[in-house]
Design an enzyme around this catalytic site. Structure first.
Site, PDB file in Angstrom:
ATOM      1  N   LYS A  37      39.296   3.799 -17.137  1.00 39.96           N
ATOM      2  CA  LYS A  37      38.943   2.487 -17.697  1.00 39.96           C
ATOM      3  C   LYS A  37      39.823   1.419 -17.062  1.00 39.96           C
ATOM      4  O   LYS A  37      41.033   1.640 -16.878  1.00 39.96           O
ATOM      5  CB  LYS A  37      39.127   2.525 -19.219  1.00 39.96           C
ATOM      6  N   SER A  95      34.086  -0.126 -26.233  1.00 40.16           N
ATOM      7  CA  SER A  95      34.244  -0.863 -24.994  1.00 40.16           C
ATOM      8  C   SER A  95      34.395   0.029 -23.764  1.00 40.16           C
ATOM      9  O   SER A  95      34.278  -0.460 -22.646  1.00 40.16           O
ATOM     10  CB  SER A  95      35.462  -1.785 -25.082  1.00 40.16           C
ATOM     11  N   SER A 116      36.543   2.463 -29.489  1.00 39.64           N
ATOM     12  CA  SER A 116      36.020   2.308 -28.127  1.00 39.64           C
ATOM     13  C   SER A 116      35.959   3.562 -27.275  1.00 39.64           C
ATOM     14  O   SER A 116      35.374   3.519 -26.188  1.00 39.64           O
ATOM     15  CB  SER A 116      36.812   1.243 -27.381  1.00 39.64           C
TER      16      SER A 116
END
Ligand code: GLN
Length: 477
Positions: free
Chosen positions: A80, A155, A179
């Site tokens: 990420k 996310s 997330s």
């Protein structure tokens, strides 16, 4: 043989040791799938060039150490883009940090490098990890590989889509209010948010510092466990990391007591998701586990509490990104214009909304009414869960109230926030939680995965792995 990029970490590690596969072949399989699919899926903001030296070193280690080499040696991972990899851009999917290159490795990256893992690319995400759909990325939305008209969740949507579409073997995400777990549920993979403090946050771009944890997104519980074991541990660079054994031991039997808060399941949940959940529970009972009715009355306030504490921390953490000290720098006529222009141009709408909300709840007239009350509720929630764990080994409910939604469907911020109704509590209490696939529901002829959410007491990740494996077995046999 399974295609290399479709393998799990465990399977690839075996194939590499058995010399059925080379590290380079594994890398090439993932990299070519990633290049092939990324135009459509936008799971990656960047796919890295092949790092021949790292690949050669991993291969040599497997050749010389054999079974003793770490399981992650030679395994390509997606990361990420709020986790720092030295020399690479860490934009957090924001214009604010579009050109920011990390000057050091996050602790998790250092640890993974030491295991010989390879980094395939920077995974797309909601800007600064605010969102539940990956529609808030400043560089375009990620699509759900199961139905490209739908979001992958967020996310960590890029990490989840990369793993679900077999572009990377596994991935790292971050979880402040769901997330990791929510996109894992929407894409049919496993996502673990570890106990707060189990994994170092050094080198993670901070969102809500008292809530954030880095964790794995993986194809199986076994893989999630391998990644978790590799990244966890106390770290002198993060004073909130916890030593092993800080919390009381939570001994479990192979047949577990599953706490179900029925009162949370009565409304607002899609009927098919509820049916998949009930069916999973029924099968777990047939497999010998028992269900315990529990009540968690404060849970009704968890979402409101989260959306006070989280923006409060956001407003302070993002204050440094002002175009003077850090971040996108625009210049106006006077100093005030520099701040206004830099922050207005640099931050997207959701980031600005949270900064305003957070500044409001911390302001001197309102801090008692909002922030301090929310902080008190947080303590009560934690005690409520602690007492529920006297009767139950884990607590179960669906990870999300509905399957993956269409792009634009939740443009009203409140409806987007409701996506997090089941996931935020584990961050508020600091307890570990996992989402495990529990089958799929059908929408417009497509099968959309859904997940079961399991929470355990602090440092009882082992309970999640044990019951998670039991859930996995229901859906693979
Ligand atoms: N969806 C939640 C939010 O927007 C959680 C975000 C996260 O876990 N990073 O705040």
């Amino acid at each position: 043989m399974t295609k290399p990029n479709e393998m799990t970490i465990a399977l690839a590690a075996r194939a590499l040791r058995a010399r059925e596969l080379t590290v380079r072949e594994l890398w090439d399989a993932c990299a070519s799938a990633a290049h092939g699919e990324n135009q459509e899926l936008k799971a990656f903001l960047e796919i890295f060039d092949v790092d021949k030296a790292a690949i050669a070193a991993a291969q040599k280690r497997i050749d010389t150490e054999g079974e003793k080499a770490p399981l992650l040696c030679g395994i390509p991972l997606a990361v990420k883009n709020n986790i720092l990899i030295e020399g690479k851009i860490a934009s957090a999917a924001s214009k604010m940090l579009e050109n920011y290159r990390a000057t050091y490795d996050a602790t998790v990256i250092r640890k993974l490098r030491e295991s010989g893992a390879l980094f395939l690319g920077r995974a797309n995400m909601d800007e600064f990890a605010m969102g539940s759909s990956t529609e808030h990325s400043a560089f375009g939305s990620t699509k759900n590989p199961h139905d490209t008209s739908r979001v992958p969740g967020g996310s960590s949507g890029g990490s989840a889509a990369a793993v679900a579409a077999h572009l990377a073997i596994a991935a790292l995400g971050s979880d402040t209010g769901g997330s990791i777990r929510q996109p894992a549920a929407h894409t049919g993979i496993v996502g673990l948010k570890p106990t707060y403090g189990a994994v170092s946050r050094s080198g993670l771009i901070a969102l809500g510092s008292s809530l954030d944890q880095i964790g794995p997104l993986a194809k199986t519980i076994e893989d999630a466990r391998i990644l978790y074991e590799a990244i966890r541990g106390e770290d002198s660079l993060d004073s909130t990391t916890v030593p092993d054994g800080l919390y009381p031991r939570h001994d479990i039997q192979s047949k577990m007591r599953i706490g179900v808060p029925r009162h949370l399941l009565s409304e607002g949940i899609d009927a098919d998701v509820r049916a998949a959940f009930e069916d999973t529970l029924k099968q777990l009972v047939s497999a010998g586990h028992t269900l315990v009715d529990i009540t968690l009355p404060m849970s009704a306030y968890a979402l409101a509490t989260y959306y006070i504490i989280m923006p409060a921390e956001v407003s302070t953490n993002l204050a440094r990104l002002d175009g003077i000290r850090y971040g996108h720098a625009a210049r106006g006529e006077a100093l005030l214009d520099d701040y206004l222009l830099s922050r207005t141009e640099g931050f997207g709408e959701e980031a600005r909304r949270r900064i305003l909300l957070g500044t409001f709840v911390l302001s001197s007239g309102y801090i008692d009414a909002y922030y301090r009350k929310a902080d008190a509720v947080r303590g009560v929630l934690r005690r409520e869960y602690e007492s529920a764990f006297k009767e139950a080994d884990v607590i179960a409910f669906p990870t999300t109230p509905s399957p993956a939604f269409k792009f634009g469907e939740k443009s009203d911020p409140l409806s987007m926030y409701l996506e997090d109704i089941f996931t935020v509590t584990a961050n508020l209490t600091g307890m570990p939680a996992v989402s495990v696939p529990m089958g799929s529901v059908e929408r417009e002829g497509k099968h959309l995965p859904v997940g079961i959410h399991l929470t355990a007491p602090h440092q009882a990740e082992h309970a999640l792995f044990t019951l998670g494996t039991a859930v996995e077995k229901l859906h693979t046999t």
